[in-house]
Design an enzyme around this catalytic site. Sequence first.
Site, mmCIF file in Angstrom:
data_model
loop_
_atom_site.group_PDB
_atom_site.id
_atom_site.type_symbol
_atom_site.label_atom_id
_atom_site.label_comp_id
_atom_site.label_asym_id
_atom_site.label_seq_id
_atom_site.Cartn_x
_atom_site.Cartn_y
_atom_site.Cartn_z
ATOM 1 N N LYS A 156 0.617 -0.854 0.315
ATOM 2 C CA LYS A 156 -0.312 -0.301 -0.395
ATOM 3 C C LYS A 156 0.944 1.289 0.114
ATOM 4 O O LYS A 156 1.631 1.291 0.968
ATOM 5 C CB LYS A 156 -0.410 -0.384 1.318
ATOM 6 N N SER A 175 -8.827 1.235 2.729
ATOM 7 C CA SER A 175 -8.615 2.557 2.298
ATOM 8 C C SER A 175 -7.577 1.489 1.494
ATOM 9 O O SER A 175 -6.855 2.064 0.549
ATOM 10 C CB SER A 175 -8.292 3.168 2.638
ATOM 11 N N SER A 179 -9.876 -0.421 7.541
ATOM 12 C CA SER A 179 -9.024 -0.398 5.499
ATOM 13 C C SER A 179 -8.221 -2.369 5.398
ATOM 14 O O SER A 179 -8.062 -2.015 3.999
ATOM 15 C CB SER A 179 -8.454 0.440 5.922
#
Length: 484
Positions: free
Chosen positions: A78, A153, A177
């Site tokens: 990420k 997210s 997330s």
Amino acid sequence: MDYYRLGISEARKILDKKEVSARELLDSIYQRIESVEDKVKAYVTLPKEKAYEMADMSQKKISSGQSASLSGIPIAIKDNMCTKGIRTTCSSKILANFIPPYESTVTSRLSEQGYILIGKTNLDEFAMGSSTENSGFFTTKNPWDLERIPGGSSGGSAAAVAADECIAALGSDTGGSIRQPASLCGVVGLKPTYGRVSRYGLVAFASSLDQIGPITKDVKDSAILMNIISGKDPLDSTSAPLTVPDFTKVLGQEIKGLKIGIPKEYFIEGMDKEVEASVMDAIKKLESLGAIPVEISLPHTGYAVATYYVLATSEASSNLARYDGVKYGFRAEGKDLLEMYMNTRAQGFGSEVKRRIILGTYTLSSGYYDAYYKKAQQVRTLIKRDFEKAFKTVDAIVTPTSPTAAFKAGEKAGDPLQMYLSDIFTISVNLAGVPGISIPCGFTSNNLPIGLQIIGKHFDEETILKVSYAYEQSTDWHKRKPNL
Ligand code: GLN
């Protein structure tokens, strides 16, 4: 063979047997990315040259029979974890050109084990959101239905795993997330206990809630990555000085007699019927494997979303004060210092980030601190106690991960409160600091994945991995692939 389809443990075997080289495996993934990335848009950065260098280094180890656990395995990260020399953007314009001078602890640990950084994945700007629609660059698509969002997210990481654009990935979870996008994309996502994994080099959103964890194709790979990323780090004083068990050891152990709590507050009015039915079936399946379901109550659940949005925004407003056009990335013009600050932040941050900075600044302000921030801290304690009490009678807690399957892009983007409710089942886990995992447990009638959340005691990731593995081995949900 479609090597890109493999998970970590399968890839390890064929790399060590020399059925495939690290380069060939990497080629296969980049070809896959080439063919589907236009549709999925999971990646912000693909550092190809560096990836091939890493593959060649790993191949040397493999060839000499000295492979480490991730030698030659391409993993997506990420884009809020710092990678030295490789752009780390948090999907924000304010960090669009930021090249970190240091490496996060998690990626250092993956490097020691020979991983290949395949790419940096898209996220809601600074990890604020549940759909990736808040990314400052573009929205990632759900591989199961390109008109829908992948969750957020960590939507880029979850979509990359689901679309086989990597072997596994790391995400971060502040209020859901990792688990919510894993659920919406039909993959496995684990948020470790707060303090289990170092946050050094993770760009801070809400420091008392943030944790890094694995997003993988199956439960075994989750345990493999947990073995590598967990443990005390002198660079993060909040990382716990506890020995890290071998998380793969518990896989395959029986779950007979294990007490599974079913919190009544998590089966609510307005929850999608298909989600509810799949979760109920999953509970029956666990029962058939010998687990004992027990109804429990987590009475402060109803306050979790409000509590979270006071605390998370307060911490965010403080953490994001550092982006002033001087120390990092983007700088706008201005006639003096103050104007430069204002223009940089006005142009660099997106609207959700600004909304949260404003809200958090307000809740921390001297006149309102007691009414909001302090009160929220007190309620947080009550929520934590709910879990402590429940865990006196049960070994794990089972809930849906998300109240609905993946929603359509645009459906909630205009209504922040609707969006905030997507994490209604995941947020309490962060507030309490306990570990939680989402695993696939079914599909809706229009072929969208549904996720089951299993929550454990502090530092008892072993039990949730054990239960997850037992469930996974007796079902086929994790074997289905999106049609891309
Ligand atoms: N969706 C939640 C939020 O917007 C959680 C985000 C996260 O876990 N990083 O804050």
